[in-house]
Motif scaffolding. Structure first.
Motif, mmCIF file in Angstrom:
data_model
loop_
_atom_site.group_PDB
_atom_site.id
_atom_site.type_symbol
_atom_site.label_atom_id
_atom_site.label_comp_id
_atom_site.label_asym_id
_atom_site.label_seq_id
_atom_site.Cartn_x
_atom_site.Cartn_y
_atom_site.Cartn_z
ATOM 1 N N PHE A 12 0.849 -1.184 0.000
ATOM 2 C CA PHE A 12 0.000 0.000 0.000
ATOM 3 C C PHE A 12 0.889 1.238 0.000
ATOM 4 O O PHE A 12 2.092 1.153 0.211
ATOM 5 N N VAL A 13 0.294 2.382 -0.282
ATOM 6 C CA VAL A 13 1.028 3.641 -0.303
ATOM 7 C C VAL A 13 0.461 4.577 0.749
ATOM 8 O O VAL A 13 -0.723 4.529 1.086
ATOM 9 N N ILE A 14 1.333 5.429 1.273
ATOM 10 C CA ILE A 14 0.934 6.471 2.211
ATOM 11 C C ILE A 14 1.337 7.790 1.574
ATOM 12 O O ILE A 14 2.528 8.040 1.345
ATOM 13 N N GLY A 15 0.347 8.607 1.269
ATOM 14 C CA GLY A 15 0.636 9.858 0.580
ATOM 15 C C GLY A 15 1.224 9.579 -0.797
ATOM 16 O O GLY A 15 0.973 8.552 -1.407
ATOM 17 N N ALA A 16 2.065 10.511 -1.258
ATOM 18 C CA ALA A 16 2.638 10.367 -2.591
ATOM 19 C C ALA A 16 4.036 9.766 -2.566
ATOM 20 O O ALA A 16 4.559 9.375 -3.602
ATOM 21 N N SER A 17 4.647 9.647 -1.368
ATOM 22 C CA SER A 17 6.063 9.290 -1.364
ATOM 23 C C SER A 17 6.449 8.095 -0.484
ATOM 24 O O SER A 17 7.615 7.775 -0.371
ATOM 25 N N ILE A 18 5.486 7.430 0.141
ATOM 26 C CA ILE A 18 5.819 6.296 1.005
ATOM 27 C C ILE A 18 5.095 5.050 0.511
ATOM 28 O O ILE A 18 3.880 5.052 0.347
ATOM 29 N N GLU A 19 5.886 3.985 0.256
ATOM 30 C CA GLU A 19 5.328 2.701 -0.164
ATOM 31 C C GLU A 19 5.666 1.649 0.878
ATOM 32 O O GLU A 19 6.782 1.597 1.375
ATOM 33 N N VAL A 20 4.703 0.816 1.207
ATOM 34 C CA VAL A 20 4.905 -0.276 2.156
ATOM 35 C C VAL A 20 4.548 -1.577 1.448
ATOM 36 O O VAL A 20 3.456 -1.709 0.898
ATOM 37 N N ASP A 21 5.499 -2.516 1.448
ATOM 38 C CA ASP A 21 5.281 -3.820 0.818
ATOM 39 C C ASP A 21 5.326 -4.916 1.874
ATOM 40 O O ASP A 21 6.154 -4.868 2.789
ATOM 41 N N ILE A 22 4.449 -5.907 1.755
ATOM 42 C CA ILE A 22 4.480 -7.080 2.630
ATOM 43 C C ILE A 22 5.434 -8.075 1.972
ATOM 44 O O ILE A 22 5.150 -8.620 0.913
ATOM 45 N N LEU A 23 6.588 -8.292 2.601
ATOM 46 C CA LEU A 23 7.613 -9.141 2.014
ATOM 47 C C LEU A 23 7.445 -10.607 2.390
ATOM 48 O O LEU A 23 7.658 -11.487 1.563
ATOM 49 N N GLU A 24 7.071 -10.861 3.642
ATOM 50 C CA GLU A 24 7.006 -12.243 4.107
ATOM 51 C C GLU A 24 6.077 -12.341 5.310
ATOM 52 O O GLU A 24 6.053 -11.459 6.150
ATOM 53 N N ILE A 25 5.324 -13.413 5.364
ATOM 54 C CA ILE A 25 4.481 -13.707 6.518
ATOM 55 C C ILE A 25 4.884 -15.079 7.013
ATOM 56 O O ILE A 25 4.877 -16.052 6.256
ATOM 57 N N ASP A 26 5.258 -15.157 8.289
ATOM 58 C CA ASP A 26 5.691 -16.430 8.878
ATOM 59 C C ASP A 26 5.046 -16.552 10.254
ATOM 60 O O ASP A 26 5.499 -15.936 11.216
ATOM 61 N N GLY A 27 3.965 -17.319 10.327
ATOM 62 C CA GLY A 27 3.253 -17.456 11.597
ATOM 63 C C GLY A 27 2.671 -16.119 12.023
ATOM 64 O O GLY A 27 1.899 -15.509 11.302
ATOM 65 N N ASN A 28 3.106 -15.642 13.208
ATOM 66 C CA ASN A 28 2.575 -14.370 13.709
ATOM 67 C C ASN A 28 3.532 -13.210 13.449
ATOM 68 O O ASN A 28 3.383 -12.145 14.030
ATOM 69 N N GLN A 29 4.524 -13.404 12.574
ATOM 70 C CA GLN A 29 5.438 -12.320 12.227
ATOM 71 C C GLN A 29 5.241 -11.916 10.776
ATOM 72 O O GLN A 29 5.030 -12.750 9.903
ATOM 73 N N VAL A 30 5.349 -10.613 10.555
ATOM 74 C CA VAL A 30 5.219 -10.067 9.214
ATOM 75 C C VAL A 30 6.457 -9.231 8.929
ATOM 76 O O VAL A 30 6.835 -8.380 9.732
ATOM 77 N N LYS A 31 7.096 -9.473 7.805
ATOM 78 C CA LYS A 31 8.256 -8.671 7.401
ATOM 79 C C LYS A 31 7.762 -7.676 6.356
ATOM 80 O O LYS A 31 7.157 -8.069 5.351
ATOM 81 N N ILE A 32 7.996 -6.404 6.615
ATOM 82 C CA ILE A 32 7.552 -5.366 5.684
ATOM 83 C C ILE A 32 8.758 -4.604 5.158
ATOM 84 O O ILE A 32 9.807 -4.522 5.798
ATOM 85 N N GLY A 33 8.600 -4.055 3.979
ATOM 86 C CA GLY A 33 9.600 -3.174 3.391
ATOM 87 C C GLY A 33 8.976 -1.799 3.222
ATOM 88 O O GLY A 33 7.811 -1.688 2.832
ATOM 89 N N ILE A 34 9.755 -0.763 3.534
ATOM 90 C CA ILE A 34 9.236 0.603 3.452
ATOM 91 C C ILE A 34 10.142 1.418 2.546
ATOM 92 O O ILE A 34 11.349 1.490 2.770
#
Length: 82
Positions: A12-34
């Motif tokens: 998803f995106v926040i405003g015009a300049s921030i992107e958040v990607d879901i990289l990996e889901i493992d059980g109850n942990q989520v790895k995100i890239g910003i």
């Protein structure tokens, strides 16, 4: 608070300049890239809370105590470089 569901590989995106990607889901942990501009500060919530407490404590310190501490630090012997 906005709540959205995303799967691995989505984002998803926040405003015009921030992107958040879901990289990996493992059980109850989520790895995100910003992706955000360098001037954007990104902190984990617990780190931001600690910073806020430390700043509030520092502002309550008496000026005389701060001056004495700075004086002692200037007079302390230099440590050898390793």
């Amino acid at each position: 608070m906005l709540v959205i569901r995303r799967r691995e590989g989505e984002g998803f995106v926040i405003g015009a300049s921030i992107e958040v990607d879901i990289l990996e889901i493992d059980g109850n942990q989520v790895k995100i890239g910003i992706r955000a501009p360098r001037e954007t500060t990104i902190l984990r919530k617990e780190i931001a809370a600690t910073r806020d407490v430390n700043l509030a404590s520092a502002q309550q310190a008496e000026e005389a105590v701060v001056e004495e501490t700075l004086k002692r630090l200037r007079l302390s012997p230099k440590l050898p470089l390793e």
